[in-house]
Structure formats: C-alpha cells, structure tokens
Design a protein around this motif. Sequence first.
Motif, mmCIF file in Angstrom:
data_model
loop_
_atom_site.group_PDB
_atom_site.id
_atom_site.type_symbol
_atom_site.label_atom_id
_atom_site.label_comp_id
_atom_site.label_asym_id
_atom_site.label_seq_id
_atom_site.Cartn_x
_atom_site.Cartn_y
_atom_site.Cartn_z
ATOM 1 N N SER A 98 -9.759 -16.637 -31.800
ATOM 2 C CA SER A 98 -8.848 -16.447 -30.670
ATOM 3 C C SER A 98 -8.559 -17.742 -29.924
ATOM 4 O O SER A 98 -7.442 -17.953 -29.430
ATOM 5 C CB SER A 98 -9.413 -15.401 -29.701
ATOM 6 N N ARG A 101 -6.175 -19.771 -32.144
ATOM 7 C CA ARG A 101 -4.883 -19.059 -32.204
ATOM 8 C C ARG A 101 -4.105 -19.226 -30.907
ATOM 9 O O ARG A 101 -2.883 -19.430 -30.922
ATOM 10 C CB ARG A 101 -5.124 -17.578 -32.505
ATOM 11 N N SER A 102 -4.780 -19.180 -29.766
ATOM 12 C CA SER A 102 -4.087 -19.332 -28.482
ATOM 13 C C SER A 102 -3.537 -20.737 -28.293
ATOM 14 O O SER A 102 -2.523 -20.939 -27.621
ATOM 15 C CB SER A 102 -5.033 -18.980 -27.330
#
Length: 423
Positions: A98, A101-102
């Motif tokens: 995450s 990905r962010s």
Amino acid sequence: MSFVPCEPSSHFPLQNLPYGVFSRRGAHDRRICTAIGSYVLDLKSLSDAGCFSQPVAAAFQQGTLNDFMALGRTHWSEARQTLTQLLSQESPRLRDDSDLRSKALLHQADVEMHLPASIGDYTDFYLSREHATNCGTMLRGADNALSPNWLSLPVAYHGRSSSIVVSGTPVHRPRGQVLKDGKDGKQPVLDRCQILDFELEMGAFVGRGNGMGTSTDVNSAGDHIFGLVLLNDWSARDIQKWEMAPLGPFNSKNWASSISPWVVTMDALAPFRCPAPSQAPQALPYLQETDRHSFDICLEAEILPAGADEPTRVTLSNLKHLYWTLPQMVAHHTVGGCNLRPGDLLGTGTISCNTADRQGLGCLLEKTWNGTKPVKLADGTERLYLENGDTVILRGYCQGPGYRVGFGECTGQVLPTRTSMDV
C-alpha cells in the motif's frame, strides 16, 4: 488482466503500457510514467524501490525518455515485461504494498503531462499516396498529380523541433507572407493566416540512433523506432502556397506542431501488424523490405467550435494505408549518412484514404477540396478551414479482442494571431 480497474473502451489496458512524462499539478519535478486505466504509474518511484535492473532503473530516474530510448529494444522489452508483471492481478509486489502503491499510482486527473522527450530534430514525411495524389490533383491536375520522384523515395522536409508542443497547448494563428490582390496585380504582403488547417499524422520517435556517416538497413530499421504518437502538423495553407515555389514548407509549418503525450511502443503495436500496400515500380534495393508491414491503427479527427456542446468527426482514416512504411522512413533518412539520435521525431505526413463518403481525408484542404466544399458541423455551422476558437481533437487506437491499445488524444485550440510581433 491488471489489478488496476480498466474499462474495455480504455486506451490504456495492460496490453498497452505507453510511456510519458508527468508532474504533479503545481509541482516542477518531471518524472517518467506509464498509463494503466485512468492512472499513471510513476516509474521513478518504482525505480527507487528496486523494481528494475540497471540501466533501466537509471534511465527512469530522468525527466525525459531520451536515455531510455537510447537503450535499445532488449532493455525496452525487459522493462515492459517487468511492468506487465508488476501490474498483473496475480503479482502481489505492487498490488499488496500500500505504501509503494500510494506513491506510484496516481490519478491522471491529478497530474500534468509534458513532452515525452527532448526532441533534437524533427522531419516530416509525405507518405500517403492518397494525400499526395489529392493535393497534386488540386495544384497540377489529375494527369500530373504525383511529382516525378514520389514513387521512388519517401519525400520529406526538415521541420522545427522548438515549436512542437504537447496536447492541450493552445496555438496562435500565425502570420507570414501571402499573395493578395493589389493595384498592380497580385502582391506579397505580411498578413495573418486566413487559411488554417490541421493535418492528421502520426510521429515515430527514434530510439537507438546511428552514427554520423553510417546508414540504417531497412530490414533492421524497425528496431530503431521506440514508439508512435499522434501528430497534428498545423498548416497555414495561404502562406504555404506562396513560399513553396520552388522549395518546401517553411513559415507555414514551423510555428506549431502538436503531439499526444503518450508514446505507444512497437511491442504494444506488434499484435496489430498488417500488410502494407504493394509498391510499383519496385523501390531501389536499399528500400526493399523482406518483411513489409504496417499497423492497423484507426485514426480520427474532430473539430469542436468555441462554445459548442459536441465535436464533429471530420476524418476517419488508418495508418495501414500509407504507401511508404516506417522502416523505409528511417532507411531513407539515413542513407546519405545522416545521424538520427534518441528522441528525434519523424512525422508520417497527412494520413488519408479515399472513401466514397470522403471521411478518409486527413486535412481540410482535401476535405473541402481546396475550399470549394464546406464541411457541416454538429452545431449547424460550416467550415472551409479552421476558425479562431476551434479545437482540433485527434484520436487513435488499435482494436483487440475485448481491449484497445490507444494513444489517448492530441488536442489544440486555435487562438487569434498575437497583436504584437515582439511578444
């Protein structure tokens, strides 16, 4: 399939993975990216995370694609395979991280796109037999439509790289010398362009170049092409008519050319290879291809008047109709020892095909047959040529089974001539 949502009508599925250069809105840091669905994927962030091997990782640290273009096909294919794996549904590396990905996956609406490369040189070709025949017929008559050299070599002129702009950049109507009626007959005067046109083209970015004094074999020339973009070679037809006696375009063409921000790679286009038109008479040996092919790329142009609710499609053509191919462009450009360099741009010239409904004609000069047949637009107005406030929208895509490999849009709005020549 990718873990990133992607509609069947999207131009940017996992099968595409084009390259571009972006910045976050309000920021100045330019980064290389690819497109997936409605997102951009920041390749510098992935490079920082160790997702690529050298020298691909080093190239993705740059703010233009030139270093990556220079690496050659082996490294281009390696990067494509890595990105395909990272974005696939089955791979947890990016899907389940995450934090990465962010950082790396951003909405296209939140970024600004820039020119994908530092374009050192720009050459525009004249590869469409239909376009050349139509223009020649208007100028010289049907019996003398093609110039004597046209079937022997890919005709071209050297353009101006400094005035190439990315899609979405407005362009000002130019001024230049034109012929006008005077007391002693036709006289040249300096005036704003009155006959402004678009040209539906594609541009090929050079990847691996060649040394000065060397030439590129036509059968390996395809490996020197990194990818394709949409290209609108804006044309001031009245200026062009006066200055093309006897040499080629100059002020009529050097004031603006627009390209789409996404470079679609030749690997992504490979499934859409198709036969190229046959050539007669046979080309000279240095232009003869053992695997002569083109690509089935559907191309369209629309005009959106200022204040109108919807655009009007005025052209529906296809790259596959070009008489001269992309490898022939490269082979002819280098045959005398001209050194092409990574990031150089080669335009195809207007891409036309003759259809009964005239939809295949790639510019208004052809569409209106030299300003004698108006084009009706959806808002009820008519056009012989472009008016101030008009926006031209080019699109292109290859249709696969349940997906599209597309180029997005290449747009530009026509603004009035600048009032001061010093601005």
